[in-house]
Design a protein around this motif. Structure first.
Motif, mmCIF file in Angstrom:
data_model
loop_
_atom_site.group_PDB
_atom_site.id
_atom_site.type_symbol
_atom_site.label_atom_id
_atom_site.label_comp_id
_atom_site.label_asym_id
_atom_site.label_seq_id
_atom_site.Cartn_x
_atom_site.Cartn_y
_atom_site.Cartn_z
ATOM 1 N N TRP A 160 0.513 -1.065 -0.065
ATOM 2 C CA TRP A 160 0.070 -0.019 0.056
ATOM 3 C C TRP A 160 0.805 1.107 -0.100
ATOM 4 N N LEU A 161 0.471 2.129 -0.541
ATOM 5 C CA LEU A 161 1.065 3.592 -0.798
ATOM 6 C C LEU A 161 0.510 4.355 0.507
ATOM 7 N N VAL A 162 1.272 4.980 1.236
ATOM 8 C CA VAL A 162 0.861 5.776 2.696
ATOM 9 C C VAL A 162 1.530 7.197 2.482
ATOM 10 N N GLY A 163 0.730 8.049 1.982
ATOM 11 C CA GLY A 163 1.306 9.379 1.608
ATOM 12 C C GLY A 163 0.855 10.385 2.751
ATOM 13 N N TRP A 164 1.684 11.362 3.001
ATOM 14 C CA TRP A 164 1.137 12.292 3.964
ATOM 15 C C TRP A 164 1.563 13.717 3.210
ATOM 16 N N GLU B 68 0.297 13.647 -3.023
ATOM 17 C CA GLU B 68 0.391 14.021 -4.421
ATOM 18 C C GLU B 68 1.084 12.943 -5.091
ATOM 19 N N LEU B 69 2.177 12.551 -4.772
ATOM 20 C CA LEU B 69 3.135 11.287 -5.151
ATOM 21 C C LEU B 69 2.122 10.236 -5.466
ATOM 22 N N ALA B 70 1.262 9.889 -4.313
ATOM 23 C CA ALA B 70 0.497 8.495 -4.372
ATOM 24 C C ALA B 70 -0.478 8.738 -5.437
ATOM 25 N N LEU B 71 -1.175 9.904 -5.594
ATOM 26 C CA LEU B 71 -2.195 10.099 -6.585
ATOM 27 C C LEU B 71 -1.831 10.039 -7.993
ATOM 28 N N LYS B 72 -0.546 10.846 -8.207
ATOM 29 C CA LYS B 72 -0.181 11.113 -9.447
ATOM 30 C C LYS B 72 0.402 9.946 -10.000
ATOM 31 N N TYR B 73 1.080 8.785 -9.086
ATOM 32 C CA TYR B 73 1.914 7.799 -9.649
ATOM 33 C C TYR B 73 1.464 6.350 -9.139
ATOM 34 N N GLY B 74 0.438 6.259 -8.165
ATOM 35 C CA GLY B 74 0.092 5.168 -7.714
ATOM 36 C C GLY B 74 -0.378 4.066 -8.752
ATOM 37 N N LEU B 75 -1.064 4.553 -9.659
ATOM 38 C CA LEU B 75 -1.849 3.769 -10.715
ATOM 39 C C LEU B 75 -0.821 3.017 -11.548
ATOM 40 N N ASP B 76 0.471 3.312 -11.619
ATOM 41 C CA ASP B 76 1.320 2.760 -12.315
ATOM 42 C C ASP B 76 1.869 1.587 -11.574
ATOM 43 N N HIS B 77 1.577 1.445 -10.524
ATOM 44 C CA HIS B 77 2.246 0.204 -9.787
ATOM 45 C C HIS B 77 1.357 -0.847 -9.305
ATOM 46 N N SER C 68 -9.425 12.067 -11.269
ATOM 47 C CA SER C 68 -10.590 11.344 -12.123
ATOM 48 C C SER C 68 -9.837 9.937 -12.764
ATOM 49 N N ALA C 69 -8.571 9.850 -12.758
ATOM 50 C CA ALA C 69 -8.026 8.749 -13.194
ATOM 51 C C ALA C 69 -8.248 7.597 -12.555
ATOM 52 N N TRP C 70 -8.288 7.596 -11.154
ATOM 53 C CA TRP C 70 -8.761 6.438 -10.303
ATOM 54 C C TRP C 70 -10.182 6.282 -10.517
ATOM 55 N N ARG C 71 -10.944 6.809 -11.049
ATOM 56 C CA ARG C 71 -12.564 6.523 -11.311
ATOM 57 C C ARG C 71 -12.526 5.363 -12.119
ATOM 58 N N GLY C 72 -13.305 4.209 -11.493
ATOM 59 C CA GLY C 72 -13.348 2.943 -12.026
ATOM 60 C C GLY C 72 -12.210 1.848 -11.714
ATOM 61 N N ASP C 73 -11.135 2.497 -11.165
ATOM 62 C CA ASP C 73 -9.966 1.298 -10.414
ATOM 63 C C ASP C 73 -10.566 0.708 -9.218
#
Length: 236
Positions: A120-124, A129-138, A159-164
């Motif tokens: 899991w990515l846990v961002g503070w 911002e890093l988790a939201l921008k790049y988490g989908l890649d992993h 919005s890129a997370w919609r449906g994930d």
């Protein structure tokens, strides 16, 4: 022993280094349960380094200090490029969240190479911002976002997370300096499966033991709920 402040519960703690795809060496620490196989892994992403954020930022340090023992979790914490803590300085220079995409990738790859389960990515703050921008890649199970400012992460990133199908848990302090619960619910409405949790009385930095315990409890509730409730004492 009461579990509070800088308490270090039993764990295997190892200083680690790993390389980014653009040739930088990042420094960090991996904390594992002392005598059990971890049930899941937290890859932690710290607050803004230009404002003092690092792998020793207190919530991240306390997660590593407590959760391997309390919740059977592996916790990787590390300094993003150009960031310094007592562990050392990661190579490179702060890149405003752009080059840091390679740092996130290197951390997730390290976890995979170590054979650690269920990352899991846990961002503070900046880390969200890093988790939201790049988490989908992993290959991760989900993201846990603490005090997201939504400065660098745009509505398009959300919005890129919609449906994930991967989980998204968002902890928003009542008195956050950047994004408060009502605003957060509106901004995250583009991700219907996101769970937005407003935390009464809290501020961006989650100061105080009661706020630390709340944050760690919500992390464990998402990742290994069977470990709840977290004890407030440790038998030595």
């Amino acid at each position: 022993m009461e579990i509070r402040g800088p308490a270090l519960l039993p764990a295997q703690r190892t200083a680690v280094e790993f390389e980014t795809a653009d040739g930088l060496t990042l420094v960090g620490e991996l904390a594992l349960p002392q005598d059990r196989v971890p049930l899941a892994t937290l890859v932690t992403l710290h607050p803004l380094p230009t404002a003092g954020g690092c792998m020793d930022s207190h919530i991240i340090r306390k997660a590593a200090g407590r959760l391997p023992a309390q919740a059977d979790l592996a916790v990787l914490r590390f300094n993003t490029r150009g960031t310094t803590s007592p562990r050392g300085t990661s190579a490179g220079t702060f890149d405003g969240g752009a080059g840091e995409q390679f740092d996130v990738a290197a951390a997730v790859d390290f976890v995979s190479e170590q054979g650690l389960p269920r990352p899991w990515l846990v961002g503070w703050s900046f880390g969200t911002e890093l988790a939201l921008k790049y988490g989908l890649d992993h290959d991760i199970e989900g993201v846990i976002l603490l005090s997201p400012p939504l400065h660098r992460a745009t509505d398009a990133d959300l919005s890129a997370w919609r449906g994930d199908e991967r989980e998204m848990v968002v902890l928003v302090p009542e008195f956050d300096d950047y994004l408060q619960p009502a605003q957060a619910r509106e901004r995250f409405s583009t991700v219907p499966h996101a769970t937005v949790i407003g935390v009464d009385g809290a501020k961006h930095l989650w100061v105080g033991e009661s706020q630390t315990r709340r944050v760690l409890t919500e992390i464990v509730a998402a990742v290994n709920p069977g470990a709840l409730p977290l004890s407030t004492v440790w038998e030595t």
